[in-house]
Design a protein around this motif. Structure first.
Motif, short mmCIF file in Angstrom:
data_model
loop_
_atom_site.label_atom_id
_atom_site.label_comp_id
_atom_site.label_asym_id
_atom_site.label_seq_id
_atom_site.Cartn_x
_atom_site.Cartn_y
_atom_site.Cartn_z
N GLU A 175 11.22 3.92 0.89
CA GLU A 175 9.99 3.70 1.26
C GLU A 175 9.58 2.32 2.12
O GLU A 175 8.88 2.24 3.22
CB GLU A 175 8.90 4.03 0.12
N GLU A 208 2.04 7.50 -6.67
CA GLU A 208 0.92 8.37 -6.96
C GLU A 208 1.79 9.77 -7.39
O GLU A 208 1.28 10.55 -8.02
CB GLU A 208 -0.09 8.89 -5.91
N HIS A 209 3.03 9.70 -6.80
CA HIS A 209 3.80 10.84 -7.16
C HIS A 209 4.73 10.62 -8.42
O HIS A 209 5.23 9.61 -8.49
CB HIS A 209 4.83 11.38 -6.00
N GLN A 241 2.43 1.57 -3.46
CA GLN A 241 1.21 2.10 -4.27
C GLN A 241 0.93 3.65 -4.12
O GLN A 241 0.94 4.41 -5.10
CB GLN A 241 0.04 1.33 -4.12
N LYS A 242 0.96 4.17 -2.84
CA LYS A 242 0.91 5.52 -2.55
C LYS A 242 1.98 6.47 -3.02
O LYS A 242 1.75 7.54 -3.72
CB LYS A 242 0.56 5.74 -1.08
N ARG A 243 3.19 5.90 -2.78
CA ARG A 243 4.20 6.49 -3.22
C ARG A 243 4.30 7.03 -4.81
O ARG A 243 4.60 7.96 -5.33
CB ARG A 243 5.70 5.85 -2.93
N GLU A 255 0.90 -1.05 0.05
CA GLU A 255 -0.05 0.02 0.11
C GLU A 255 0.61 1.19 0.08
O GLU A 255 0.66 2.21 -0.54
CB GLU A 255 -0.92 0.04 1.37
N ALA A 256 1.97 1.31 0.77
CA ALA A 256 2.76 2.36 0.94
C ALA A 256 3.50 2.71 -0.61
O ALA A 256 3.61 3.84 -0.98
CB ALA A 256 3.87 2.26 1.84
#
Length: 382
Positions: free
Chosen positions: A270, A51-52, A47-49, A44-45
């Motif tokens: 990350e 997004e940038h 995937q969120k990273r 999840e982390a």
């Protein structure tokens, strides 16, 4: 939430080194890479990273340094300052950096045997002589450092390279044994380079002790190398860290990069942050599963493989198997060809290990059962 670690996930056609090394009909149980999905919180982390949209060169943020400082204190009672952390793309680059930057030409490097192959070979990378220090085994099959032999080998040595916890033996060093090793190295002003990549996977309630944590004097003469890669199954993200507490030693160590050891993978930084900050519950379940796999393997060897002996691993997900009772010339080749099971060959870990193989039990139980069934069938009729 309980994990389902029994599920077998197909890793073919993913670029997996473990599953690409041999033909598709071979079951790979060799390299130290677990066949479990990465913790959901890490996925999840990442995937969120993503997004940038930028993935340029990265440096460790203060939050990661603080997470590691807190982890080292809570896990080992080891007080480390944020600036004492150096981020690397792997443990072995750190070992080689240390040898190149800190050991003078011609000075011997002492390595315990058997040992992880890159640790055995690293001295030769810098044309340094290697001195092998064999482990001794007691009547119970426990492996111990021969302190008398170590003291004899240390005068004039440039470095003592250790694997703690030990690969391939699965040995967890006691504080007393580490103190004896450390005292002997201090008496000879010998640098300690400690590969502690398996520090997060211990069984039966054991606790890992970083050798540098024993005293300020040892901390000043030790390069400690760690990573989340083994415990959290993120080796492909190429991220590790060194703890070097003496400022001068840290400066000299860092100078060993020589443009060969580059910056660290952005996603690896990350993942490391999230692993140590939020991955504890996942790791606890994986560790319990690994211990159950270890026990299953031990029982299977006792009841179904009278020619194979194994000292119960105290750490790692790697089993060191003595196949001398089978009467085979080359056990690794035999099981590869006859059982279609790929194990690590004993001679990779030392010249006197021809009758040994290393088996990775970091996998879903069905794969472990299948591997043992194949091995058992291959031995029928011998």
């Amino acid at each position: 939430m309980p994990l389902n670690l029994d599920t077998v996930i197909d890793r073919h056609a993913t670029g997996s080194k473990k599953w690409s090394q041999y033909p598709a009909d071979v079951l790979p149980m060799w390299v130290a890479d677990m066949d479990f999905p990465v913790a959901p919180v890490i996925i999840e982390a990442l995937q969120k990273r993503l997004e940038h949209p930028m993935l340029g060169y990265c440096v460790a943020q203060d939050s990661l340094r603080q997470t590691l400082v807190e982890h080292l204190w809570s896990a080992y009672g080891w007080r480390v300052e944020p600036q004492e952390l150096i981020f690397l793309p792997g443990v072995m680059p750190g070992v080689n950096m240390a040898l190149n930057a800190l050991v003078r030409p011609g000075k011997p490097v002492i390595v315990q045997t058997p040992n992880y192959s890159p640790l055995l070979l690293c001295a030769a990378n810098w044309s340094l002589p290697r001195v092998d220090l064999p482990f001794s085994a007691d009547a119970n099959g426990e492996y111990h450092t021969d302190i008398a032999a170590l003291k004899k080998a240390l005068p004039g040595a440039g470095a003592f390279v250790m694997s703690n916890p030990h690969n391939p033996l699965g040995k967890v060093f006691s504080r007393e044994e580490l103190q004896q090793i450390g005292d002997a190295c201090l008496a000879n002003d010998t640098l300690i380079i400690s590969d502690e990549i398996h520090a997060d996977i211990l069984f039966d309630g054991r606790k890992h002790t970083p050798i540098a944590s024993l005293s300020p004097e040892l901390a000043r003469r030790t390069i400690t190398l760690m990573s989340a890669s083994k415990a959290y199954n993120i080796a492909g993200l190429k991220t590790a860290f060194a703890i070097v507490q003496d400022p001068e030693l840290r400066h000299r160590f860092n100078s060993g990069r020589l443009d060969m050891v580059d910056s660290v993978n952005a996603m690896g930084l990350e993942a490391t942050q999230v692993a140590y900050a939020q991955g504890g519950e996942w790791l606890a379940q994986v560790q319990a599963y690994l211990q159950a796999n270890r026990n299953y393997l031990a029982d299977a060897l006792k009841t179904r493989f009278p020619g194979i002996q194994m000292h119960l691993p105290q750490s790692t997900y790697l089993a060191w198997l003595d196949c001398s009772g089978l009467g085979l010339v080359n056990p690794q080749k035999f099981f590869l060809e006859k059982a279609k099971v790929a194990l690590s060959a004993g001679p990779e870990f030392g010249e006197d290990c021809k009758q040994y193989v290393r088996l990775n039990f970091g996998c879903p139980r069905p794969l472990l059962e299948e591997g043992l069934a194949r091995m058992e069938r291959s031995l029928q009729g011998l």
